[in-house]
Design an enzyme around this catalytic site. Structure first.
Site, PDB file in Angstrom:
ATOM      1  CE1 TYR A   1      -4.274  -2.259   4.953  1.00 24.83           C
ATOM      2  CE2 TYR A   1      -3.265  -0.112   4.587  1.00 24.83           C
ATOM      3  CZ  TYR A   1      -3.829  -1.274   4.090  1.00 24.83           C
ATOM      4  OH  TYR A   1      -3.944  -1.455   2.735  1.00 24.83           O
TER       5      TYR A   1
ATOM      6  CB  SER B   1      -0.887   0.002   1.252  1.00 19.67           C
ATOM      7  OG  SER B   1      -1.538   1.255   1.415  1.00 19.67           O
TER       8      SER B   1
END
Length: 253
Positions: free
Chosen positions: A149, A136
């Site tokens: 995350y 990401s």
């Protein structure tokens, strides 16, 4: 990478980016199997002609069962995409956040490792193939309301780099897909700047089709995240993103 004649497994393809990429790979001419936890989504994908397999990447036995079932049906498997992931808000002022952290790490990082470990012997025996890991933009420039995350995706990036080095010379490649915010699962409501899924998938397919395939698949929308430290914009961008901490319960009011 020639996308017209591959046999792909996408783990985490029951929604969002994974589901769209499964459709794109199939449209390009590849045979595509999908794995995930949602029985309804798997049934829908099976109806579209995909080989659909249930799997929970948090469970090692489930991942091994997936491997055995997929290879029994697709012994020519040459591409494994590790797409499973969760995005959870965490308020670090509240010790209860630890359960969200545990779930995030177990799914995003350890789930990735479980899938890779399960299929590495097959890939090495073939002396050819590709692992596609998914990180990401948040791996390179964290979004403070989602600390675990960010940590999990940064870890998958580092793991991908190490895996590529260890597999060097075996014929097995490692490609890292680095999405920015993409408008799936209602993200367009949370982030109006999220990249439309169709545009993202089109650019990803173009980048994957390059020869040689880049080790990092970086669409234009993620470049500001990937190179923020190099470009000297990191501190300002993290400060901007820290404004989102206002959405956490302990910061309200």
């Amino acid at each position: 990478m020639d996308l017209s004649n591959r046999t792909d497994l996408i783990v985490g393809a029951t929604s969002g980016i994974g589901r769209e990429l499964a459709r794109r790979f199939a449209a390009a001419g590849s045979t595509v199997a999908v794995g995930g936890r949602s029985p309804q989504a798997l049934s829908e994908l099976d109806g579209e002609g995909f080989g659909a397999f249930g799997v929970d990447v948090r469970d090692s036995a489930s991942v091994v069962s997936l491997r055995d079932a997929v290879l029994a049906r697709h012994p020519e498997l040459d591409t494994v995409v590790t797409m499973s992931g969760v995005m959870l808000l965490e308020d670090l002022h509240d010790p209860a956040h630890f359960e969200a952290a545990r779930t995030t790490i177990d799914t995003n990082l350890l789930g990735t490792i479980r899938v890779i470990d399960a299929f590495t012997p097959h890939m090495m025996q073939r002396c050819a193939g590709t692992f596609i890991t998914v990180t990401s933009g948040i791996a390179f420039m964290p979004f403070p309301p989602m600390p675990s995350y960010a940590a999990s995706k940064a870890a998958v990036h580092a793991y991908s780099e190490a895996l590529r080095a260890q597999l060097d010379g075996t014929g097995v490649d490692v490609v890292e897909l680095v999405p920015p915010a993409v408008s799936t699962a209602g993200q367009e409501k949370v982030n109006p700047l999220a990249l439309p899924l169709d545009d993202f998938a089109t650019e990803v397919m173009q980048l994957l089709s390059q020869n040689p395939t880049p080790h990092e698949i970086l669409v234009k929308g993620v470049l500001m995240h990937r190179w923020a430290e190099r470009d000297g914009t990191y501190d300002d961008l993290v400060a901007q993103r820290s404004r989102a901490l206002a959405m956490l319960p302990s910061r309200e009011g």
